[in-house]
Design a protein around this motif. Structure first.
Motif, PDB file in Angstrom:
ATOM      1  N   SER A 135      18.977  19.598  21.086  1.00  0.00           N
ATOM      2  CA  SER A 135      19.253  20.397  22.290  1.00  0.00           C
ATOM      3  C   SER A 135      19.141  21.890  22.005  1.00  0.00           C
ATOM      4  CB  SER A 135      20.641  20.068  22.833  1.00  0.00           C
ATOM      5  OG  SER A 135      21.639  20.337  21.848  1.00  0.00           O
ATOM      6  N   GLY A 136      19.267  22.271  20.720  1.00  0.00           N
ATOM      7  CA  GLY A 136      19.117  23.689  20.369  1.00  0.00           C
ATOM      8  C   GLY A 136      17.710  24.204  20.548  1.00  0.00           C
ATOM      9  N   PHE A 137      16.741  23.321  20.747  1.00  0.00           N
ATOM     10  CA  PHE A 137      15.358  23.739  20.964  1.00  0.00           C
ATOM     11  C   PHE A 137      15.050  23.963  22.445  1.00  0.00           C
ATOM     12  CE2 PHE A 137      14.701  21.750  16.767  1.00  0.00           C
ATOM     13  CZ  PHE A 137      14.045  22.797  16.133  1.00  0.00           C
ATOM     14  N   LEU A 138      16.034  23.733  23.309  1.00  0.00           N
ATOM     15  CA  LEU A 138      15.784  23.987  24.728  1.00  0.00           C
ATOM     16  C   LEU A 138      15.425  25.456  24.923  1.00  0.00           C
ATOM     17  CD1 LEU A 138      18.723  21.905  26.277  1.00  0.00           C
ATOM     18  CD2 LEU A 138      16.281  21.352  26.332  1.00  0.00           C
ATOM     19  N   PRO A 139      14.575  25.768  25.887  1.00  0.00           N
ATOM     20  CA  PRO A 139      14.096  27.156  26.041  1.00  0.00           C
ATOM     21  C   PRO A 139      15.154  28.092  26.603  1.00  0.00           C
ATOM     22  CG  PRO A 139      13.224  25.757  27.794  1.00  0.00           C
ATOM     23  CD  PRO A 139      13.928  24.834  26.839  1.00  0.00           C
ATOM     24  N   GLY A 140      15.020  29.361  26.247  1.00  0.00           N
ATOM     25  CA  GLY A 140      15.818  30.415  26.841  1.00  0.00           C
ATOM     26  C   GLY A 140      17.295  30.355  26.501  1.00  0.00           C
ATOM     27  N   PRO A 141      18.116  30.879  27.406  1.00  0.00           N
ATOM     28  CA  PRO A 141      19.563  30.966  27.173  1.00  0.00           C
ATOM     29  C   PRO A 141      20.225  29.595  26.995  1.00  0.00           C
ATOM     30  CG  PRO A 141      18.903  32.385  28.992  1.00  0.00           C
ATOM     31  CD  PRO A 141      17.713  31.548  28.655  1.00  0.00           C
ATOM     32  N   VAL A 142      19.633  28.570  27.592  1.00  0.00           N
ATOM     33  CA  VAL A 142      20.235  27.234  27.458  1.00  0.00           C
ATOM     34  C   VAL A 142      20.199  26.779  26.000  1.00  0.00           C
ATOM     35  CG1 VAL A 142      20.064  24.809  28.134  1.00  0.00           C
ATOM     36  CG2 VAL A 142      19.629  26.605  29.819  1.00  0.00           C
ATOM     37  N   GLY A 143      19.036  26.920  25.364  1.00  0.00           N
ATOM     38  CA  GLY A 143      18.929  26.537  23.968  1.00  0.00           C
ATOM     39  C   GLY A 143      19.814  27.379  23.068  1.00  0.00           C
ATOM     40  N   GLU A 144      19.889  28.693  23.334  1.00  0.00           N
ATOM     41  CA  GLU A 144      20.751  29.565  22.536  1.00  0.00           C
ATOM     42  C   GLU A 144      22.211  29.171  22.682  1.00  0.00           C
ATOM     43  OE1 GLU A 144      19.892  33.487  23.829  1.00  0.00           O
ATOM     44  OE2 GLU A 144      17.838  33.507  23.038  1.00  0.00           O
ATOM     45  N   GLY A 145      22.592  28.787  23.903  1.00  0.00           N
ATOM     46  CA  GLY A 145      23.965  28.353  24.127  1.00  0.00           C
ATOM     47  C   GLY A 145      24.290  27.079  23.351  1.00  0.00           C
ATOM     48  N   TRP A 146      23.338  26.133  23.339  1.00  0.00           N
ATOM     49  CA  TRP A 146      23.547  24.907  22.584  1.00  0.00           C
ATOM     50  C   TRP A 146      23.630  25.198  21.090  1.00  0.00           C
ATOM     51  CZ3 TRP A 146      25.246  20.244  23.459  1.00  0.00           C
ATOM     52  CH2 TRP A 146      25.193  19.726  24.757  1.00  0.00           C
ATOM     53  N   GLN A 147      22.816  26.107  20.594  1.00  0.00           N
ATOM     54  CA  GLN A 147      22.877  26.449  19.168  1.00  0.00           C
ATOM     55  C   GLN A 147      24.243  27.010  18.802  1.00  0.00           C
ATOM     56  OE1 GLN A 147      19.645  28.907  17.861  1.00  0.00           O
ATOM     57  NE2 GLN A 147      18.077  27.621  18.827  1.00  0.00           N
ATOM     58  N   ARG A 148      24.757  27.890  19.644  1.00  0.00           N
ATOM     59  CA  ARG A 148      26.093  28.446  19.373  1.00  0.00           C
ATOM     60  C   ARG A 148      27.152  27.348  19.392  1.00  0.00           C
ATOM     61  NH1 ARG A 148      24.117  32.654  22.713  1.00  0.00           N
ATOM     62  NH2 ARG A 148      25.166  31.727  24.529  1.00  0.00           N
ATOM     63  N   LEU A 149      27.019  26.404  20.344  1.00  0.00           N
ATOM     64  CA  LEU A 149      27.988  25.323  20.425  1.00  0.00           C
ATOM     65  C   LEU A 149      27.923  24.420  19.196  1.00  0.00           C
ATOM     66  CD1 LEU A 149      30.031  23.583  22.052  1.00  0.00           C
ATOM     67  CD2 LEU A 149      28.071  22.398  23.055  1.00  0.00           C
ATOM     68  N   LEU A 150      26.716  24.125  18.738  1.00  0.00           N
ATOM     69  CA  LEU A 150      26.543  23.199  17.623  1.00  0.00           C
ATOM     70  C   LEU A 150      26.940  23.811  16.283  1.00  0.00           C
ATOM     71  CD1 LEU A 150      23.089  21.634  18.599  1.00  0.00           C
ATOM     72  CD2 LEU A 150      25.341  20.611  18.885  1.00  0.00           C
ATOM     73  N   LEU A 151      26.925  25.135  16.194  1.00  0.00           N
ATOM     74  CA  LEU A 151      27.129  25.781  14.891  1.00  0.00           C
ATOM     75  C   LEU A 151      28.313  26.734  14.865  1.00  0.00           C
ATOM     76  CD1 LEU A 151      23.382  26.685  14.176  1.00  0.00           C
ATOM     77  CD2 LEU A 151      24.634  24.661  13.398  1.00  0.00           C
ATOM     78  N   TRP A 152      29.145  26.751  15.884  1.00  0.00           N
ATOM     79  CA  TRP A 152      30.156  27.796  15.989  1.00  0.00           C
ATOM     80  C   TRP A 152      31.187  27.745  14.862  1.00  0.00           C
ATOM     81  CZ3 TRP A 152      35.451  27.130  16.568  1.00  0.00           C
ATOM     82  CH2 TRP A 152      35.887  25.832  16.838  1.00  0.00           C
ATOM     83  N   ASN A 153      31.450  26.578  14.299  1.00  0.00           N
ATOM     84  CA  ASN A 153      32.412  26.458  13.198  1.00  0.00           C
ATOM     85  C   ASN A 153      31.658  26.112  11.919  1.00  0.00           C
ATOM     86  OD1 ASN A 153      34.454  25.966  11.412  1.00  0.00           O
ATOM     87  ND2 ASN A 153      35.443  24.350  12.613  1.00  0.00           N
ATOM     88  N   PRO A 154      31.379  27.072  11.042  1.00  0.00           N
ATOM     89  CA  PRO A 154      30.577  26.795   9.850  1.00  0.00           C
ATOM     90  C   PRO A 154      31.187  25.754   8.926  1.00  0.00           C
ATOM     91  CG  PRO A 154      30.790  29.166  10.220  1.00  0.00           C
ATOM     92  CD  PRO A 154      31.748  28.498  11.154  1.00  0.00           C
ATOM     93  N   HIS A 155      32.523  25.652   8.920  1.00  0.00           N
ATOM     94  CA  HIS A 155      33.185  24.707   8.032  1.00  0.00           C
ATOM     95  C   HIS A 155      33.127  23.274   8.570  1.00  0.00           C
ATOM     96  CE1 HIS A 155      34.658  28.043   5.635  1.00  0.00           C
ATOM     97  NE2 HIS A 155      35.137  28.613   6.737  1.00  0.00           N
ATOM     98  N   ASN A 156      32.973  23.131   9.866  1.00  0.00           N
ATOM     99  CA  ASN A 156      32.876  21.798  10.475  1.00  0.00           C
ATOM    100  C   ASN A 156      32.030  21.900  11.745  1.00  0.00           C
ATOM    101  OD1 ASN A 156      33.281  19.073  10.971  1.00  0.00           O
ATOM    102  ND2 ASN A 156      35.261  19.386  11.974  1.00  0.00           N
ATOM    103  N   PRO A 157      30.741  22.162  11.599  1.00  0.00           N
ATOM    104  CA  PRO A 157      29.893  22.395  12.782  1.00  0.00           C
ATOM    105  C   PRO A 157      29.747  21.145  13.637  1.00  0.00           C
ATOM    106  CG  PRO A 157      28.558  22.211  10.803  1.00  0.00           C
ATOM    107  CD  PRO A 157      29.983  22.254  10.344  1.00  0.00           C
ATOM    108  N   ALA A 158      29.650  21.356  14.939  1.00  0.00           N
ATOM    109  CA  ALA A 158      29.547  20.232  15.878  1.00  0.00           C
ATOM    110  C   ALA A 158      28.250  19.454  15.700  1.00  0.00           C
ATOM    111  CB  ALA A 158      29.666  20.749  17.315  1.00  0.00           C
ATOM    112  N   ILE A 159      27.259  20.044  15.044  1.00  0.00           N
ATOM    113  CA  ILE A 159      26.010  19.327  14.774  1.00  0.00           C
ATOM    114  C   ILE A 159      26.263  18.099  13.897  1.00  0.00           C
ATOM    115  CG2 ILE A 159      25.456  20.658  12.703  1.00  0.00           C
ATOM    116  CD1 ILE A 159      22.932  19.536  15.345  1.00  0.00           C
ATOM    117  N   GLY A 160      27.396  18.093  13.199  1.00  0.00           N
ATOM    118  CA  GLY A 160      27.740  16.952  12.354  1.00  0.00           C
ATOM    119  C   GLY A 160      27.897  15.657  13.122  1.00  0.00           C
ATOM    120  N   VAL A 161      28.228  15.754  14.415  1.00  0.00           N
ATOM    121  CA  VAL A 161      28.330  14.545  15.233  1.00  0.00           C
ATOM    122  C   VAL A 161      26.985  13.828  15.281  1.00  0.00           C
ATOM    123  CG1 VAL A 161      28.768  13.666  17.554  1.00  0.00           C
ATOM    124  CG2 VAL A 161      30.216  15.477  16.608  1.00  0.00           C
ATOM    125  N   ALA A 162      25.913  14.600  15.468  1.00  0.00           N
ATOM    126  CA  ALA A 162      24.578  14.000  15.513  1.00  0.00           C
ATOM    127  C   ALA A 162      24.193  13.402  14.171  1.00  0.00           C
ATOM    128  CB  ALA A 162      23.561  15.048  15.938  1.00  0.00           C
TER     129      ALA A 162
END
Length: 278
Positions: free
Chosen positions: A148-175
């Motif tokens: 979802s981080g590859f979505l274009p524009g602000p949507v993709g940037e928002g997903w990237q921030r959501l997936l990586l906001w906690n470096p010690h336990n990033p939400a991308i770990g769910v995937a």
């Protein structure tokens, strides 16, 4: 061990004009005026208990105050209720009530005590095609979430921030972990009929999860290099590989344990418990 338990019941519900009952290890026979009705147990059994290996075919009800009121309920269509005789032995181990249970156990069948469970067990449907479909759905959800981080524009940037906001336990770990938890759970729940199948399920699930995580990390590396600071989570390290194996093993055992509360199909099956004649 009796080959057959034969008696004249005090009464029978579900069959008219019944005057004799014969219980074999694989069937119930009821003699009526003019014919003998035969009910093979496998014809009306819903399935085999995975935990005990027994096949439930009915229920037993024992009356301490009046032995003839003790009875068996067989799950035919319609149900047949057989009451104990008014004469004959009434105590263990000679009573017809006990001998019927004994011959059923010898045939691999069982009766629920004092009625069926509050929730009747579900019969599993372990068709491989469905399993493949479920596994594909799990991987599709995991990859859709990660990419979802590859979505274009602000949507993709928002997903990237959501997936990586906690470096010690990033939400991308769910995937990354979804295949390692759900896939072995599914495989063990649906197909681990014996303990010997657990090891192949662990191996297959581990390989699938490992390949998926490696490919996913490669795909998102441009904006989520998880092996580098601030994440510091390399895939090819002893800690990561052992942790992944532990997760896969534990979820496999959970699926296997969960499975034991269900029934498995019986083959061949009959005609829904409708009688034949002899």
């Amino acid at each position: 061990m009796d080959r057959v338990v034969q008696f004249r019941p005090s009464r029978v519900e579900g069959v008219a004009n019944a005057h004799e009952v014969r219980v074999y290890a694989d069937r119930l026979e009821i003699q009526t005026t003019g014919e003998c009705l035969v009910f093979p147990f496998l014809a009306f059994a819903r399935g085999r208990e995975i935990a005990s290996g027994g096949v439930p075919v009915g229920e037993l009800h024992f009356s301490k105050s009046s032995y003839p009121d003790s009875h068996f309920v067989f799950y035919t269509t319609p149900q047949i209720v057989v009451f104990m005789p008014t004469d004959g032995p009434t105590r263990y181990p000679d009573s017809h009530f006990w001998r019927v249970q004994e011959i059923l156990r010898a045939g691999g069948f069982k009766l629920y005590e004092d009625g069926p469970p509050k929730r009747m067990p579900i019969v599993l449907d372990p068709r491989p095609v469905r399993t493949v479909a479920y596994v594909v759905v799990v991987f599709a959800l995991a990859w859709a979430y990660a990419l979802s981080g590859f979505l274009p524009g602000p949507v993709g940037e928002g997903w990237q921030r959501l997936l990586l906001w906690n470096p010690h336990n990033p939400a991308i770990g769910v995937a990354l972990m979804l295949p390692a938890t759900v896939v072995p759970l599914l495989l063990a729940f649906r197909h681990a009929r014996t303990a010997s199948r657990l090891a192949p399920i662990v191996v297959a699930s581990y390989v699938l999860a490992l390949v998926s995580e490696w490919a996913m990390r490669c795909s998102i590396h441009s904006w989520a290099a998880l092996e580098l600071p601030p994440f510091n989570s390399p895939l090819w390290s002893a800690h990561s590989l052992v942790s992944l194996l532990a997760v896969v093993t534990v979820t496999t055992l959970v699926g296997w344990s969960w499975r034991r509360g269900f029934l498995e199909p019986i083959a061949p099956r009959g005609s829904n418990g409708r009688p034949g004649t002899a």
